[in-house]
Design a protein around this motif. Structure first.
Motif, PDB file in Angstrom:
ATOM      1  N   ASP A   1      47.501 -27.668   2.038  1.00  0.00           N
ATOM      2  CA  ASP A   1      46.808 -28.944   1.837  1.00  0.00           C
ATOM      3  C   ASP A   1      46.407 -29.081   0.369  1.00  0.00           C
ATOM      4  N   ARG A   2      45.726 -30.159   0.048  1.00  0.00           N
ATOM      5  CA  ARG A   2      45.412 -30.491  -1.350  1.00  0.00           C
ATOM      6  C   ARG A   2      44.579 -29.436  -2.062  1.00  0.00           C
ATOM      7  N   GLN A   3      43.787 -28.678  -1.346  1.00  0.00           N
ATOM      8  CA  GLN A   3      42.971 -27.649  -1.994  1.00  0.00           C
ATOM      9  C   GLN A   3      43.834 -26.608  -2.717  1.00  0.00           C
TER      10      GLN A   3
ATOM     11  N   LEU B   1      46.370 -27.199  -4.463  1.00  0.00           N
ATOM     12  CA  LEU B   1      46.979 -27.785  -5.662  1.00  0.00           C
ATOM     13  C   LEU B   1      46.067 -27.765  -6.892  1.00  0.00           C
TER      14      LEU B   1
ATOM     15  N   LEU C   1      52.073 -34.075  -0.315  1.00  0.00           N
ATOM     16  CA  LEU C   1      50.765 -33.769  -0.895  1.00  0.00           C
ATOM     17  C   LEU C   1      50.748 -33.867  -2.416  1.00  0.00           C
TER      18      LEU C   1
ATOM     19  N   ASP D   1      50.786 -35.857  -5.571  1.00  0.00           N
ATOM     20  CA  ASP D   1      50.511 -37.235  -5.967  1.00  0.00           C
ATOM     21  C   ASP D   1      51.428 -37.718  -7.080  1.00  0.00           C
TER      22      ASP D   1
END
Length: 152
Positions: free
Chosen positions: A79-81, A83, A104, A106
């Motif tokens: 998930d985004r964490q 990144l 995920l 962007d």
């Protein structure tokens, strides 16, 4: 000391059908007509690829005296964490792993590299199957590399 452009990586690794069905089997919920031998073979090929990629990255880290960081994350947990401060995502699996990883990232701000962990062989391409889904190897249209290419 060499400076790496991509010094903080996240490896997103697929969960194989063998792993998924093995978990179901432990709960007594796995389908009975599975080809366990073939699923296990695909799993071993995938695990070998993941190990090869990780070993290659460790060698690079050693050569650059620790100037490379990487985390290995299961595709379902990514998930985004993961990144934060990431310079590149490496998806190890097949097209599905590349696609799910891409959702995920962007606006293409982080490069994404796909590694096919179990590429199709000549004999796979010649065999014809009528099933909608099959646990055979991956075509990997979105994957640029295999573990051997990655080493190079």
């Amino acid at each position: 000391m060499a400076t790496l452009r991509y010094n903080k990586l996240v490896l997103v690794v697929k969960q194989t059908a063998y792993e998924e069905y093995s978990a179901l089997k432990l709960r007594g919920k796995a389908p009975r007509a599975l080809r366990w031998g073939r699923l296990e073979s695909r799993y071993k090929s995938h695990q070998s690829c993941v190990s090869s990629v990780v070993d290659t990255l460790k060698k690079i880290r050693n050569k650059t005296m620790g100037n490379l960081e990487f985390d290995v994350v299961n595709r379902v947990d990514f998930d985004r964490q993961h990144l934060k401060d990431c310079k590149m995502v490496i998806a190890v699996g097949g097209d599905g792993t590349v696609l799910s990883s891409s959702h995920l990232i962007d606006y293409g701000t982080i490069p994404l590299l796909g590694i096919n962990s179990d590429p199709s062989t000549e004999s796979d391409l010649k065999s014809v199957t009528t099933k909608q889904s099959d646990e055979r190897r991956s075509h990997g249209a979105l994957c640029m590399l295999t573990s051997e290419d990655f080493k190079e």
